[in-house]
Design a protein around this motif. Structure first.
Motif, PDB file in Angstrom:
ATOM      1  N   ASP A   1     145.607   9.604 -60.799  1.00 14.13           N
ATOM      2  CA  ASP A   1     144.983  10.609 -61.668  1.00 14.13           C
ATOM      3  C   ASP A   1     143.994  11.448 -60.880  1.00 14.13           C
ATOM      4  O   ASP A   1     143.676  12.569 -61.266  1.00 14.13           O
ATOM      5  CB  ASP A   1     144.232   9.920 -62.820  1.00 14.13           C
TER       6      ASP A   1
ATOM      7  N   GLU B   1     150.967  15.112 -60.200  1.00 14.79           N
ATOM      8  CA  GLU B   1     150.346  15.468 -61.485  1.00 14.79           C
ATOM      9  C   GLU B   1     148.978  14.822 -61.688  1.00 14.79           C
ATOM     10  O   GLU B   1     148.747  14.154 -62.706  1.00 14.79           O
ATOM     11  CB  GLU B   1     151.268  15.104 -62.660  1.00 14.79           C
TER      12      GLU B   1
ATOM     13  N   LYS C   1     145.065  14.481 -62.668  1.00 11.48           N
ATOM     14  CA  LYS C   1     144.288  15.143 -63.728  1.00 11.48           C
ATOM     15  C   LYS C   1     143.044  15.801 -63.131  1.00 11.48           C
ATOM     16  O   LYS C   1     142.537  16.780 -63.659  1.00 11.48           O
ATOM     17  CB  LYS C   1     143.844  14.128 -64.785  1.00 11.48           C
ATOM     18  N   LEU C   2     142.561  15.189 -62.044  1.00  8.35           N
ATOM     19  CA  LEU C   2     141.346  15.686 -61.401  1.00  8.35           C
ATOM     20  C   LEU C   2     141.624  15.831 -59.905  1.00  8.35           C
ATOM     21  O   LEU C   2     142.129  14.889 -59.279  1.00  8.35           O
ATOM     22  CB  LEU C   2     140.234  14.659 -61.639  1.00  8.35           C
TER      23      LEU C   2
ATOM     24  N   ASP D   1     138.419  24.348 -64.483  1.00 13.29           N
ATOM     25  CA  ASP D   1     139.847  24.212 -64.788  1.00 13.29           C
ATOM     26  C   ASP D   1     140.619  25.318 -64.087  1.00 13.29           C
ATOM     27  O   ASP D   1     140.229  26.481 -64.153  1.00 13.29           O
ATOM     28  CB  ASP D   1     140.087  24.292 -66.301  1.00 13.29           C
TER      29      ASP D   1
ATOM     30  N   ARG E   1     150.818  23.730 -64.707  1.00  9.23           N
ATOM     31  CA  ARG E   1     149.827  22.788 -65.231  1.00  9.23           C
ATOM     32  C   ARG E   1     148.404  23.275 -65.005  1.00  9.23           C
ATOM     33  O   ARG E   1     148.128  23.969 -64.043  1.00  9.23           O
ATOM     34  CB  ARG E   1     149.979  21.424 -64.538  1.00  9.23           C
TER      35      ARG E   1
ATOM     36  N   VAL F   1     144.748  21.823 -64.137  1.00 14.38           N
ATOM     37  CA  VAL F   1     144.054  20.631 -63.652  1.00 14.38           C
ATOM     38  C   VAL F   1     142.579  20.969 -63.490  1.00 14.38           C
ATOM     39  O   VAL F   1     142.210  22.140 -63.361  1.00 14.38           O
ATOM     40  CB  VAL F   1     144.588  20.101 -62.295  1.00 14.38           C
ATOM     41  N   THR F   2     141.768  19.925 -63.512  1.00 15.41           N
ATOM     42  CA  THR F   2     140.344  20.134 -63.284  1.00 15.41           C
ATOM     43  C   THR F   2     140.059  19.973 -61.797  1.00 15.41           C
ATOM     44  O   THR F   2     140.420  18.955 -61.205  1.00 15.41           O
ATOM     45  CB  THR F   2     139.516  19.130 -64.116  1.00 15.41           C
TER      46      THR F   2
ATOM     47  N   VAL G   1     138.462  13.904 -68.469  1.00 23.28           N
ATOM     48  CA  VAL G   1     139.738  14.638 -68.346  1.00 23.28           C
ATOM     49  C   VAL G   1     140.912  13.782 -68.821  1.00 23.28           C
ATOM     50  O   VAL G   1     141.922  14.303 -69.273  1.00 23.28           O
ATOM     51  CB  VAL G   1     140.006  15.196 -66.928  1.00 23.28           C
ATOM     52  N   LEU G   2     140.765  12.453 -68.735  1.00 23.67           N
ATOM     53  CA  LEU G   2     141.857  11.596 -69.201  1.00 23.67           C
ATOM     54  C   LEU G   2     141.919  11.549 -70.732  1.00 23.67           C
ATOM     55  O   LEU G   2     142.979  11.362 -71.309  1.00 23.67           O
ATOM     56  CB  LEU G   2     141.716  10.177 -68.640  1.00 23.67           C
TER      57      LEU G   2
ATOM     58  N   THR H   1     141.032  14.160 -72.660  1.00 24.74           N
ATOM     59  CA  THR H   1     141.430  15.484 -73.148  1.00 24.74           C
ATOM     60  C   THR H   1     142.857  15.766 -72.735  1.00 24.74           C
ATOM     61  O   THR H   1     143.158  15.762 -71.541  1.00 24.74           O
ATOM     62  CB  THR H   1     140.546  16.576 -72.503  1.00 24.74           C
TER      63      THR H   1
ATOM     64  N   ALA I   1     145.787  17.600 -71.296  1.00 23.53           N
ATOM     65  CA  ALA I   1     145.788  18.764 -70.406  1.00 23.53           C
ATOM     66  C   ALA I   1     146.384  19.955 -71.121  1.00 23.53           C
ATOM     67  O   ALA I   1     147.496  19.875 -71.646  1.00 23.53           O
ATOM     68  CB  ALA I   1     146.591  18.460 -69.150  1.00 23.53           C
TER      69      ALA I   1
END
Ligand code: URA
Length: 220
Positions: free
Chosen positions: A42, A119, A121-122, A150, A156, A158-159, A193-194, A196, A198
């Protein structure tokens, strides 16, 4: 993609990249330094380019800066196996000089494909080169470090979390302190972020349900 498919796709990508000759750095390298860690991470870190030890061993961040990265990771309860670590450039620039614009342009599709497959998330960008490339903005690390933003990469969102580069922080105590403080906020940010979902980069095409009254009126 499930974990097995993702790992296989990343291996296939790494095999392709291992023979890359898209820029002149191919001539001086010992090997391509693709990246290492969990294909399902992640959290991903993106540094600048391999140095001497990385070029020798084929693994990113194995020198002094890498030891600092490991210590910072341990401080938030993570190991290299929990994250994925890569660089903007996959080959060592001679004498560890800064990446050149044409080298970044040649290499960036490799990084974007990695991000697409993993993929995360951060994405924590280490230093100016990764931050400017992935944010698409010229603002330097001194102004943006510690400020999540963001960004849309491919399809996608991502943050990004810009951080000082560990190699720079090694020699500047004030920077090391700030890097430690910014790093300490990663767990909370990751939780956030996990939680929310994406946002999709592509607009969702809403399929409008006909208004029942309009149907009755014979408009549909
Ligand atoms: N610095 C980087 O940016 N990347 C490495 O892999 C090592 C040092």
């Amino acid at each position: 993609m499930d974990a097995v498919e993702r790992a296989a796709a990343l291996r296939e990508h790494s095999e392709l990249v291992s023979t890359c000759t898209k820029c002149a750095l191919a001539q001086g390298r010992t090997q391509v330094v693709f990246g290492s860690g969990s294909p399902d991470a992640d959290l991903m870190f993106v540094g600048e380019a391999p140095g001497f030890h990385e070029d020798q061993q084929g693994i990113p961040f194995v020198g002094q800066a890498g030891k600092l990265l490991d210590t910072l990771l341990a401080g938030i309860g993570l190991t290299r196996g929990d994250v994925f670590v890569a660089n903007v450039l996959k080959c060592r620039p001679p004498g560890n000089r800064d990446p050149l614009p044409d080298e970044i342009a040649a290499c960036e599709p490799h990084l974007f494909r990695q991000i697409e497959l993993i993929e995360p998330k951060l994405v924590a960008t280490l230093g100016n080169f990764a931050t400017k490339l992935l944010s698409g903005r010229p603002t330097g690390i001194t102004r943006v470090h510690g400020h999540p933003q963001d960004v849309t990469l491919g399809v996608r969102t991502v943050t990004l979390y810009p951080l000082y580069h560990p190699a720079a922080a090694l020699y500047t105590p004030s920077m090391l302190k700030v890097l430690g403080e910014d790093f300490a906020r990663i767990p909370e940010l990751l939780d956030r972020v996990l939680e929310t979902p994406a946002p999709r980069a592509e607009p969702n095409v809403a399929v409008a349900e006909p208004d029942p009254q309009a149907v009755q009126l014979g408009l549909f």
